[in-house]
Design an enzyme around this catalytic site. Sequence first.
Site, PDB file in Angstrom:
ATOM      1  N   CYS A  92       0.820  -1.241   0.109  1.00  0.00           N
ATOM      2  CA  CYS A  92       0.116   0.056   0.086  1.00  0.00           C
ATOM      3  C   CYS A  92       0.772   1.157   0.112  1.00  0.00           C
ATOM      4  O   CYS A  92       0.298   2.335  -0.232  1.00  0.00           O
ATOM      5  CB  CYS A  92      -1.123  -0.061   1.245  1.00  0.00           C
ATOM      6  SG  CYS A  92      -2.263  -1.372   1.055  1.00  0.00           S
ATOM      7  N   HIS A 366      -9.227   3.596  -1.996  1.00  0.00           N
ATOM      8  CA  HIS A 366      -7.745   3.222  -1.801  1.00  0.00           C
ATOM      9  C   HIS A 366      -7.261   2.524  -3.069  1.00  0.00           C
ATOM     10  O   HIS A 366      -7.262   1.365  -2.872  1.00  0.00           O
ATOM     11  CB  HIS A 366      -7.563   2.703  -0.509  1.00  0.00           C
ATOM     12  CG  HIS A 366      -6.025   2.242  -0.216  1.00  0.00           C
ATOM     13  ND1 HIS A 366      -5.126   2.582  -0.815  1.00  0.00           N
ATOM     14  CD2 HIS A 366      -5.693   0.844   0.506  1.00  0.00           C
ATOM     15  CE1 HIS A 366      -4.051   2.068  -0.300  1.00  0.00           C
ATOM     16  NE2 HIS A 366      -4.438   0.910   0.640  1.00  0.00           N
ATOM     17  N   CYS A 396       0.157   2.813   6.170  1.00  0.00           N
ATOM     18  CA  CYS A 396       0.781   1.337   6.771  1.00  0.00           C
ATOM     19  C   CYS A 396       0.778   0.646   5.709  1.00  0.00           C
ATOM     20  O   CYS A 396       0.311   0.923   4.451  1.00  0.00           O
ATOM     21  CB  CYS A 396      -0.379   0.821   7.610  1.00  0.00           C
ATOM     22  SG  CYS A 396      -2.107   0.703   7.092  1.00  0.00           S
TER      23      CYS A 396
END
Length: 410
Positions: A92, A366, A396
């Site tokens: 991510c 996202h 994160c």
Amino acid sequence: MADVFIFDALRTPRGRGKAGKGGLSHLHPQELLAQTLNALAARLNLDKRLVEDVSMGCVSQVKEQGSCIARNALIAADWPEDVTGFTVNRFCGSGLEAVNSIAAKIGAGFIDGGIGGGVESMSRVPIGSDGGMIDGLNEKLRARLFMVPQGISADLIATREGFTRADVDRFALETQQKAARAIEEKRFDRGMFAVKNDDGSVALARDEHPRADTTLESLGSLQPAFAQMGAAPMGRDGKSLDAMALERYPDTKAIEHVHTAGNSSGIVDGAATILMGSKEWGAKAGLKPRARIRAMATAGAEPVIMLTAPAPASEKALARAGMKAGDIDLWEINEAFAVVPLQTIRKLGIDRERVNVNGGAIALGHPLGATGAILLGTALDELERTGKATALATLCIGGGMGIATIIERV
């Protein structure tokens, strides 16, 4: 490291990440990224030959997103053949890692100007398409350390740190409200362009995922997303995934599953670009800098609980910049799950009013490989809108990592 300046940031709207249903789902991800590169160049009247290297984050690097999507997108966009590209995967954090990689090259003097960013078409290449899960299906590693899916990790953090279902739902409501206000006030307009179809018509001009009608009642009606998965006998020797996570944390009796589809990040398609260079490169390109990169950092954390590293990554970046958390005017903390920004806020003692002021991934979505670059661009636009000075973007990352970048408005 020499000064590295950001000259512009541009992203697509985020389309719903459902095959055949989202506003960007009919576009090949190379073409989505190609449009983003060309839109950036067009609005700056940029001489593309001055761009020396392009780095793009992408998490699921298979099928349509395989074979170095950064280079293929440059070819699809008809950029000069001598402009090179490479693709990175830090889960991510990929989009921010791509930005930081180009910034590091510029700061070290290896190149003078380049582009970082990312792309993810989750409607066409769904999460998990690479088949490797977090641990790459390494049975020897699993025998020593079993990394559970991130949703279970998020619920484990909430359980251990005392964040309740009410806490995460309240945070989710706030981010939906902030995003709705930002859209109403056109705060995203400068940093976003309308994606086009081949015939020139508009495919998507606004973020598609926000739900402005969200209420605490509607959030409260949703079932926990990871309880059934946590109870499934998918671990070592037929143990449940919850049991495997708790092997690492035996002082925790049971995992309280609090995350739902409403307080976790949305699945979307999107792409983003950040144009960077030295001050001299900018003058040659006829551009004025908008911000300077102050510091960059990554940090590792325990890989089963997995999602707690934004705080130490931010601390490392702050230390390198000679700053404290209270010196940062605006924070962009990726909302992979509501507990991530909540835990980071608590750990660093951040003023919650400075965090994700225009909403986050719970409302906006996202797009895995692009999100880090999107957050940095959002922060830059908001610094200029409000006249504030500094921002920190952090995410994160799977496997127990975090990444952070600090920028200062010029």
